[in-house]
Design a protein around this motif. Structure first.
Motif, short mmCIF file in Angstrom:
data_model
loop_
_atom_site.label_atom_id
_atom_site.label_comp_id
_atom_site.label_asym_id
_atom_site.label_seq_id
_atom_site.Cartn_x
_atom_site.Cartn_y
_atom_site.Cartn_z
N ARG A 113 0.86 -1.18 0.00
CA ARG A 113 0.00 0.00 0.00
C ARG A 113 0.89 1.23 0.00
O ARG A 113 2.00 1.19 0.51
N ALA A 114 0.37 2.32 -0.54
CA ALA A 114 1.11 3.57 -0.55
C ALA A 114 0.31 4.63 0.18
O ALA A 114 -0.93 4.58 0.23
N ASP A 115 1.02 5.60 0.76
CA ASP A 115 0.34 6.73 1.42
C ASP A 115 -0.34 7.62 0.40
O ASP A 115 -1.42 8.15 0.64
N SER A 116 0.30 7.81 -0.75
CA SER A 116 -0.28 8.63 -1.82
C SER A 116 0.26 8.15 -3.16
O SER A 116 1.26 7.42 -3.22
N TYR A 117 -0.41 8.58 -4.21
CA TYR A 117 -0.03 8.19 -5.57
C TYR A 117 0.15 9.46 -6.39
O TYR A 117 -0.80 10.22 -6.58
N ASP A 118 1.38 9.71 -6.82
CA ASP A 118 1.69 10.91 -7.58
C ASP A 118 1.60 10.63 -9.07
O ASP A 118 1.98 9.55 -9.54
N LEU A 119 1.10 11.62 -9.81
CA LEU A 119 1.07 11.57 -11.26
C LEU A 119 2.29 12.35 -11.75
O LEU A 119 2.35 13.56 -11.58
N LEU A 120 3.26 11.63 -12.31
CA LEU A 120 4.44 12.27 -12.87
C LEU A 120 4.26 12.38 -14.37
O LEU A 120 3.85 11.42 -15.02
N VAL A 121 4.56 13.56 -14.90
CA VAL A 121 4.42 13.80 -16.33
C VAL A 121 5.73 14.41 -16.82
O VAL A 121 6.35 15.22 -16.13
N ASP A 122 6.13 14.02 -18.04
CA ASP A 122 7.33 14.61 -18.65
C ASP A 122 7.20 16.12 -18.64
O ASP A 122 6.11 16.66 -18.89
N ASP A 123 8.30 16.82 -18.40
CA ASP A 123 8.29 18.29 -18.33
C ASP A 123 7.66 18.93 -19.56
O ASP A 123 6.96 19.93 -19.45
N THR A 124 7.89 18.33 -20.72
CA THR A 124 7.38 18.92 -21.96
C THR A 124 5.85 18.87 -22.05
O THR A 124 5.26 19.63 -22.82
N HIS A 125 5.21 18.02 -21.28
CA HIS A 125 3.75 17.88 -21.32
C HIS A 125 3.08 18.19 -19.98
O HIS A 125 1.86 18.08 -19.86
N ALA A 126 3.85 18.57 -18.98
CA ALA A 126 3.31 18.75 -17.63
C ALA A 126 2.27 19.86 -17.55
O ALA A 126 1.23 19.69 -16.88
N GLU A 127 2.51 20.98 -18.17
CA GLU A 127 1.55 22.10 -18.10
C GLU A 127 0.21 21.72 -18.72
O GLU A 127 -0.85 22.05 -18.18
N GLN A 128 0.26 21.03 -19.85
CA GLN A 128 -0.98 20.60 -20.51
C GLN A 128 -1.76 19.64 -19.62
O GLN A 128 -2.97 19.76 -19.48
N ALA A 129 -1.07 18.70 -18.99
CA ALA A 129 -1.73 17.75 -18.10
C ALA A 129 -2.34 18.47 -16.90
O ALA A 129 -3.48 18.19 -16.51
N ALA A 130 -1.59 19.38 -16.30
CA ALA A 130 -2.08 20.13 -15.14
C ALA A 130 -3.32 20.93 -15.51
O ALA A 130 -4.29 20.99 -14.75
N HIS A 131 -3.30 21.55 -16.69
CA HIS A 131 -4.45 22.34 -17.15
C HIS A 131 -5.68 21.44 -17.35
O HIS A 131 -6.79 21.79 -16.91
N LEU A 132 -5.50 20.30 -18.00
CA LEU A 132 -6.62 19.38 -18.22
C LEU A 132 -7.21 18.88 -16.90
O LEU A 132 -8.43 18.82 -16.73
N LEU A 133 -6.34 18.51 -15.97
CA LEU A 133 -6.82 17.99 -14.69
C LEU A 133 -7.51 19.08 -13.86
O LEU A 133 -8.51 18.81 -13.19
N SER A 134 -7.01 20.31 -13.93
CA SER A 134 -7.65 21.41 -13.21
C SER A 134 -9.02 21.70 -13.79
O SER A 134 -9.98 21.96 -13.06
N ALA A 135 -9.14 21.63 -15.11
CA ALA A 135 -10.42 21.89 -15.77
C ALA A 135 -11.44 20.80 -15.51
O ALA A 135 -12.64 21.02 -15.64
N SER A 136 -10.97 19.62 -15.12
CA SER A 136 -11.88 18.50 -14.93
C SER A 136 -12.69 18.62 -13.64
O SER A 136 -13.71 17.94 -13.49
N GLY A 137 -12.24 19.45 -12.72
CA GLY A 137 -12.95 19.59 -11.45
C GLY A 137 -12.57 18.52 -10.45
O GLY A 137 -13.13 18.45 -9.36
N GLN A 138 -11.62 17.66 -10.78
CA GLN A 138 -11.16 16.64 -9.85
C GLN A 138 -10.32 17.31 -8.77
O GLN A 138 -9.67 18.32 -9.03
N SER A 139 -10.32 16.74 -7.59
CA SER A 139 -9.46 17.31 -6.55
C SER A 139 -8.02 16.96 -6.88
O SER A 139 -7.66 15.81 -7.04
N VAL A 140 -7.22 17.98 -7.06
CA VAL A 140 -5.83 17.81 -7.44
C VAL A 140 -4.98 18.44 -6.35
O VAL A 140 -5.07 19.63 -6.11
N GLU A 141 -4.19 17.64 -5.69
CA GLU A 141 -3.28 18.14 -4.67
C GLU A 141 -1.90 18.24 -5.26
O GLU A 141 -1.50 17.40 -6.04
#
Length: 162
Positions: A133-161
């Protein structure tokens, strides 16, 4: 062809962190549904802990039963192979040899399981299922695509820590 796990050649950064693997998996599914190149994403468990769920007491009968099942399967496969290549008697069918192998394997497995349980002398006389078991699960994204992923996840309304 099965994909293989490769170490990233580019730097990655944490875009989001989730309390469960299912939530992290859901975020990756969301990214995939929105045509994000998910081959640039990794789910990393942080704070791993060994977890063992006890499923019950291991009695002599249960130990013998578990080994009997394993022995029956092994005996059936062995008997089937002997029948397949006509190694015993061409008149005896592979199915009959598999059945006899399963019976002999179950008997031998039950005896060995009972003996092993008796030799254990009361140590580890329970059955269990191990996992991590893990305490948390991090989503790692390549630097070249990280901003796009962060924007999509923020727009989804999901809780993003972060």
């Amino acid at each position: 062809m099965t994909p293989t796990l490769q170490h990233p050649t580019t730097a990655q950064r944490v875009v989001a962190s989730y309390p469960s693997y299912a939530a992290a998996e859901h975020a990756v599914d969301y990214l995939s549904d929105h045509q994000f190149p998910v081959e640039h994403v990794a789910i990393v468990g942080r704070g791993l802990h060994s977890y063992e769920q006890i499923t019950g007491r291991l009695t002599w009968a249960r130990a013998a039963g578990y080994q009997a099942i394993g022995g029956a399967i092994l005996g059936a496969v062995f008997g089937w192979i002997l029948g397949l290549f006509d190694l015993v008697n061409p008149l005896v069918s592979g199915a009959l040899l598999a059945l006899n192998g399963a019976i002999v394997g179950a008997v031998i497995g039950a005896i060995l399981g009972g003996v092993a349980h008796a030799l254990a002398g009361g140590r580890r006389d329970f059955a269990s299922v191990s996992a991590f078991r893990a305490d948390s699960y991090d989503l790692l994204v390549d630097d070249t695509h990280a901003e796009q992923a962060a924007h999509l996840l923020s727009a989804s309304g999901q809780s993003v820590e972060r």
